[in-house]
Design an enzyme around this catalytic site. Structure first.
Site, PDB file in Angstrom:
ATOM      1  CB  SER A 123      13.644  84.650-134.745  1.00 21.51           C
ATOM      2  OG  SER A 123      13.374  83.502-133.998  1.00 21.51           O
ATOM      3  CG  ASP A 188      18.543  84.716-128.371  1.00 22.58           C
ATOM      4  OD1 ASP A 188      17.905  83.649-128.313  1.00 22.58           O
ATOM      5  OD2 ASP A 188      18.292  85.607-129.210  1.00 22.58           O
ATOM      6  CG  HIS A 200      14.716  84.888-129.387  1.00 20.90           C
ATOM      7  ND1 HIS A 200      15.825  84.832-130.217  1.00 20.90           N
ATOM      8  CD2 HIS A 200      13.650  84.579-130.180  1.00 20.90           C
ATOM      9  CE1 HIS A 200      15.445  84.485-131.434  1.00 20.90           C
ATOM     10  NE2 HIS A 200      14.130  84.335-131.452  1.00 20.90           N
TER      11      HIS A 200
END
Length: 218
Positions: A123, A188, A200
């Site tokens: 991320s 996602d 996610h």
């Protein structure tokens, strides 16, 4: 003037991608733990966790991934948690992440001449890793610390998960492409633009494919 407009447009695309990430990446408080890797293991696994992701290396990716790598790598390994805010509301977060990851790699490379590295980013941590590798769309943000060219060969593999840079169509520089695995869960919104925020935080399926990818490049 044209180049300036292109850079401004690309910055806007990055901001847009981060806005999507900010909506879905509410993991809770980070642990605040930090330590420099202490030894010269054959492999140093350097992990940049996601936004406010709990766990030491990160409960979604870093911790389970390192457990799997530790079992599968044919040589001894150690892990390092990149020391940075992992907070999208902190404007210095990405820059501080690239600074710490780059400084750690340079420190370890000087101390351990035979050590190789596996870089991991989830991320927001994937954006940090892109910056360290010199991905152009991240470096235009300013204040980014990238890996010196003489250390590029020491990077055995790069593993990215839920990567916001993937969403806007960018990839790592070509010199790292063959060493990079980029994993995006179906639906996602951060890396695919999907409509399943829960995707996610579910990368269990990607652990062993990523491990096999890294082991093949050792």
């Amino acid at each position: 003037m044209a180049n300036r407009k292109v850079i401004q447009f690309e910055k806007w695309r990055v901001v847009r991608a981060f806005a999507v990430l900010l909506i879905v990446a509410g993991f809770g408080a980070a642990t605040g733990m930090h330590a420099w890797a202490a030894s010269c293991a054959a492999v140093d696994v350097v992990v940049a966790r996601g936004t406010h992701e709990p766990g030491y290396l990160g409960s979604v990716v870093g911790d389970p991934l390192y457990d799997a790598l530790w079992q599968a790598l044919p040589v001894d390994s150690q892990a390092y948690r990149v020391d940075y805010p992992a907070d999208l509301l902190d404007p210095s977060s990405i820059s501080r992440g690239t600074q710490d990851m780059t400084a750690h790699l340079m420190w370890q490379a000087a101390k351990c001449p035979d050590q190789r590295f596996i870089l991991v980013g989830f991320s927001q941590g994937a954006v940090v890793t892109h910056g360290v590798l010199g991905t152009g769309i991240v470096t235009v943000l300013g204040g980014i610390y990238s890996l010196p060219g003489d250390l590029e060969a020491r990077v055995a593999a790069v593993l990215l998960f839920g990567d916001p840079i993937r969403l806007i169509g960018w990839n790592v520089p070509d010199r790292y492409a063959g060493r990079t695995g980029n994993y995006c869960a179906s639906g996602d919104p951060v890396c695919e633009g999907g409509i399943r925020p829960a995707a996610h935080t579910d990368y269990r399926w990607a652990m062993w494919p990523a491990v096999e990818f890294a082991v093949d490049r050792m």
